[in-house]
Design a protein around this motif. Structure first.
Motif, PDB file in Angstrom:
ATOM      1  N   ARG A 192       5.774  -0.713 -12.457  1.00 26.64           N
ATOM      2  CA  ARG A 192       5.708  -2.060 -12.424  1.00 26.64           C
ATOM      3  C   ARG A 192       4.930  -2.554 -11.532  1.00 26.64           C
ATOM      4  NH1 ARG A 192      11.329  -3.564 -10.157  1.00 26.64           N
ATOM      5  NH2 ARG A 192      10.601  -5.603 -10.383  1.00 26.64           N
ATOM      6  N   VAL A 193       4.584  -1.866 -10.210  1.00 30.02           N
ATOM      7  CA  VAL A 193       3.673  -2.352  -9.303  1.00 30.02           C
ATOM      8  C   VAL A 193       2.303  -2.211 -10.044  1.00 30.02           C
ATOM      9  CG1 VAL A 193       2.451  -1.956  -7.210  1.00 30.02           C
ATOM     10  CG2 VAL A 193       4.899  -2.134  -7.230  1.00 30.02           C
ATOM     11  N   GLY A 207       3.712 -14.167  -3.211  1.00 31.52           N
ATOM     12  CA  GLY A 207       3.914 -14.675  -4.444  1.00 31.52           C
ATOM     13  C   GLY A 207       4.656 -13.504  -5.317  1.00 31.52           C
ATOM     14  N   ASP A 208       4.543 -12.274  -4.736  1.00 23.47           N
ATOM     15  CA  ASP A 208       5.362 -11.209  -5.415  1.00 23.47           C
ATOM     16  C   ASP A 208       6.360 -10.510  -4.602  1.00 23.47           C
ATOM     17  OD1 ASP A 208       3.815 -11.315  -7.974  1.00 23.47           O
ATOM     18  OD2 ASP A 208       2.289 -11.244  -6.276  1.00 23.47           O
ATOM     19  N   PRO A 209       7.090 -10.878  -3.744  1.00 21.18           N
ATOM     20  CA  PRO A 209       8.006 -10.382  -2.696  1.00 21.18           C
ATOM     21  C   PRO A 209       8.524  -8.908  -3.321  1.00 21.18           C
ATOM     22  CG  PRO A 209       8.972 -12.305  -3.563  1.00 21.18           C
ATOM     23  CD  PRO A 209       7.793 -12.387  -4.028  1.00 21.18           C
ATOM     24  N   GLU A 210       9.013  -8.924  -4.226  1.00 20.94           N
ATOM     25  CA  GLU A 210      10.005  -7.478  -4.831  1.00 20.94           C
ATOM     26  C   GLU A 210       8.889  -6.700  -4.953  1.00 20.94           C
ATOM     27  OE1 GLU A 210      12.601  -5.946  -8.233  1.00 20.94           O
ATOM     28  OE2 GLU A 210      11.969  -8.061  -8.446  1.00 20.94           O
ATOM     29  N   LEU A 211       7.829  -6.691  -5.720  1.00 17.96           N
ATOM     30  CA  LEU A 211       6.698  -5.942  -5.940  1.00 17.96           C
ATOM     31  C   LEU A 211       6.033  -5.578  -4.495  1.00 17.96           C
ATOM     32  CD1 LEU A 211       5.131  -6.989  -9.244  1.00 17.96           C
ATOM     33  CD2 LEU A 211       6.942  -5.267  -8.791  1.00 17.96           C
ATOM     34  N   TRP A 212       5.978  -6.626  -3.490  1.00 14.44           N
ATOM     35  CA  TRP A 212       5.250  -6.387  -2.341  1.00 14.44           C
ATOM     36  C   TRP A 212       5.963  -5.226  -1.244  1.00 14.44           C
ATOM     37  CZ3 TRP A 212       0.701  -6.789  -0.410  1.00 14.44           C
ATOM     38  CH2 TRP A 212       0.562  -6.703   0.979  1.00 14.44           C
ATOM     39  N   GLN A 213       7.286  -5.495  -1.559  1.00 12.12           N
ATOM     40  CA  GLN A 213       8.089  -4.494  -0.703  1.00 12.12           C
ATOM     41  C   GLN A 213       7.921  -3.144  -1.448  1.00 12.12           C
ATOM     42  OE1 GLN A 213       9.788  -4.878   1.985  1.00 12.12           O
ATOM     43  NE2 GLN A 213       9.061  -7.026   2.056  1.00 12.12           N
ATOM     44  N   ILE A 214       7.939  -3.211  -2.910  1.00 19.76           N
ATOM     45  CA  ILE A 214       7.897  -1.584  -3.434  1.00 19.76           C
ATOM     46  C   ILE A 214       6.408  -0.855  -3.048  1.00 19.76           C
ATOM     47  CG2 ILE A 214       7.329  -0.264  -5.615  1.00 19.76           C
ATOM     48  CD1 ILE A 214       9.374  -2.653  -6.825  1.00 19.76           C
ATOM     49  N   LEU A 215       5.448  -1.792  -2.946  1.00 24.28           N
ATOM     50  CA  LEU A 215       3.987  -1.367  -2.546  1.00 24.28           C
ATOM     51  C   LEU A 215       4.304  -0.843  -1.271  1.00 24.28           C
ATOM     52  CD1 LEU A 215       1.160  -0.916  -2.878  1.00 24.28           C
ATOM     53  CD2 LEU A 215       0.706  -3.087  -2.517  1.00 24.28           C
ATOM     54  N   GLN A 216       4.766  -1.605  -0.332  1.00 23.62           N
ATOM     55  CA  GLN A 216       4.931  -1.095   1.121  1.00 23.62           C
ATOM     56  C   GLN A 216       5.489   0.409   1.295  1.00 23.62           C
ATOM     57  OE1 GLN A 216       3.465  -3.244   3.869  1.00 23.62           O
ATOM     58  NE2 GLN A 216       2.367  -3.750   1.985  1.00 23.62           N
ATOM     59  N   ALA A 217       6.553   0.190   0.651  1.00 25.38           N
ATOM     60  CA  ALA A 217       7.422   1.597   0.767  1.00 25.38           C
ATOM     61  C   ALA A 217       6.430   2.900   0.043  1.00 25.38           C
ATOM     62  CB  ALA A 217       8.648   1.466  -0.038  1.00 25.38           C
ATOM     63  N   HIS A 218       5.776   2.388  -0.818  1.00 26.03           N
ATOM     64  CA  HIS A 218       5.078   3.678  -1.642  1.00 26.03           C
ATOM     65  C   HIS A 218       3.604   3.535  -1.846  1.00 26.03           C
ATOM     66  CE1 HIS A 218       9.032   4.991  -3.338  1.00 26.03           C
ATOM     67  NE2 HIS A 218       9.231   3.385  -3.425  1.00 26.03           N
TER      68      HIS A 218
END
Length: 338
Positions: A192-193, A207-218
């Motif tokens: 998705r990211v 603007g993309d808080p959910e995707l941003w959290q995923i990117l930070q984790a991976h």
């Protein structure tokens, strides 16, 4: 994920740019293109490409006799453009000239008029423009071909032709199948990211808080995925991530500078109907009495990731903040900010 070879990278990057990679070597192809075509015949090459794209965004390309079609990352085609696409496929396949085993050359006006007879909501000029964008510039299925005219000949109008790619029928079937496929896929978080990055070139914490959290984790995994293509750098700051294309070059300096200056004026968004007025207002502060084409400025903003069109508004992207433009027309300088 296995390491990609140079030919793998070339094929995947062609799919990202055009959505199509054909097996036939044409006159405009480089030695590297020809090597990639030969490499695609090997099962190991196809396996690496399929595995990489599946891992990256959840979908490998469709393969018809070593002709690849892949629509991920391409802008969603408007309904009338899909109509032009399908009508053009039909028109060419039904032409007697397109059925021959020798050189297949079609008259541009003949194709345009046949397509226009089905796509009546567009005029012939717009039909020809869209066919050219799709089949000449994007898919490379038509090659412009005009007869050599002597300087002594009196010609009222030069007839234009298109040479048809020998793989046209196979790719046509592939395109139709791709258009008919459902886009509802079960994607992983990383996919998705990556899809968001490929389609919009950036994501932000705001603007993309959910995707941003995923990117930070991976982040390390995702950065490594993009590095394998030998083309993209994923730049991650504290508030946004930008997928930077190292092959992207502005067409002209003046157009690019104006595009940056206009992008800085978009604020929370400018209606599509008002963007020309903004360009007219900004251009003198950058170029003085010189001018550039308004359509080229808009194209430069979109092509270089400075703006996106959302809900009929031109909206600024995070990439714009990386550039500052001198407003002195004598300087005309773009500064990259830190």
């Amino acid at each position: 994920m296995s390491e990609l070879r140079q030919s793998d990278q070339l094929i995947i990057n062609a799919l990202i740019d055009r959505g199509v990679f054909t097996r036939t070597a044409g006159p405009q192809m480089t030695k590297a293109d020809e090597t990639a075509i030969q490499a695609l015949k090997r099962p190991q090459t196809q396996q690496r490409i399929n595995h990489y794209l599946k891992e990256l965004v959840g979908m490998p390309p469709a393969n018809y006799q070593e002709n690849l079609v892949w629509f991920i990352g391409q802008p969603q085609l408007p309904i009338e453009t899909v109509h032009v696409l399908l009508a053009t496929l039909k028109a060419v396949i039904n032409l007697p000239e397109a059925q021959q085993d020798t050189e297949r050359i079609v008259n541009v006006k003949t194709i345009v008029r046949q397509v226009h007879s089905e796509v009546t909501e567009l005029d012939e000029r717009e039909v020809q423009r869209q066919i050219t964008n799709l089949f000449v510039n994007r898919y490379h299925l038509f090659i412009p071909d005009a007869p050599v005219v002597s300087a002594n000949d009196i010609v009222q109008e030069v007839t234009e032709f298109w040479d048809i790619n020998p793989d046209f029928n196979s790719v046509a079937q592939c395109l139709v199948d791709q258009l008919q496929q459902s886009t509802a896929l079960q994607l992983t978080d990383n996919q998705r990211v990556n899809r968001a990055l490929l389609e919009r070139q950036f994501i932000s914490a705001e603007g993309d808080p959910e995707l941003w959290q995923i990117l930070q984790a991976h982040q390390a995994t995702i950065v490594n995925q993009w590095q394998q293509l030998g083309r993209f750098n994923l730049e991650c700051s504290q508030t946004y991530a930008l997928l930077l294309d190292t092959t992207r070059r502005p067409v002209t300096a003046r157009t690019f500078v104006v595009a940056i200056a206009v992008a800085h004026q978009l604020g929370v968004g400018v209606p599509v109907s008002e963007i020309n007025a903004v360009i007219h207002r900004v251009m003198p502060s950058v170029l003085g009495e010189q001018t550039v084409s308004l359509p080229e400025v808009k194209k430069a903003m979109l092509d270089n990731g400075l703006a996106v069109i959302s809900h009929d508004f031109y909206c600024q992207t995070a990439l714009t903040s990386r550039f500052a433009v001198a407003t002195n027309p004598e300087e005309r300088v773009v500064h990259a900010t830190e």
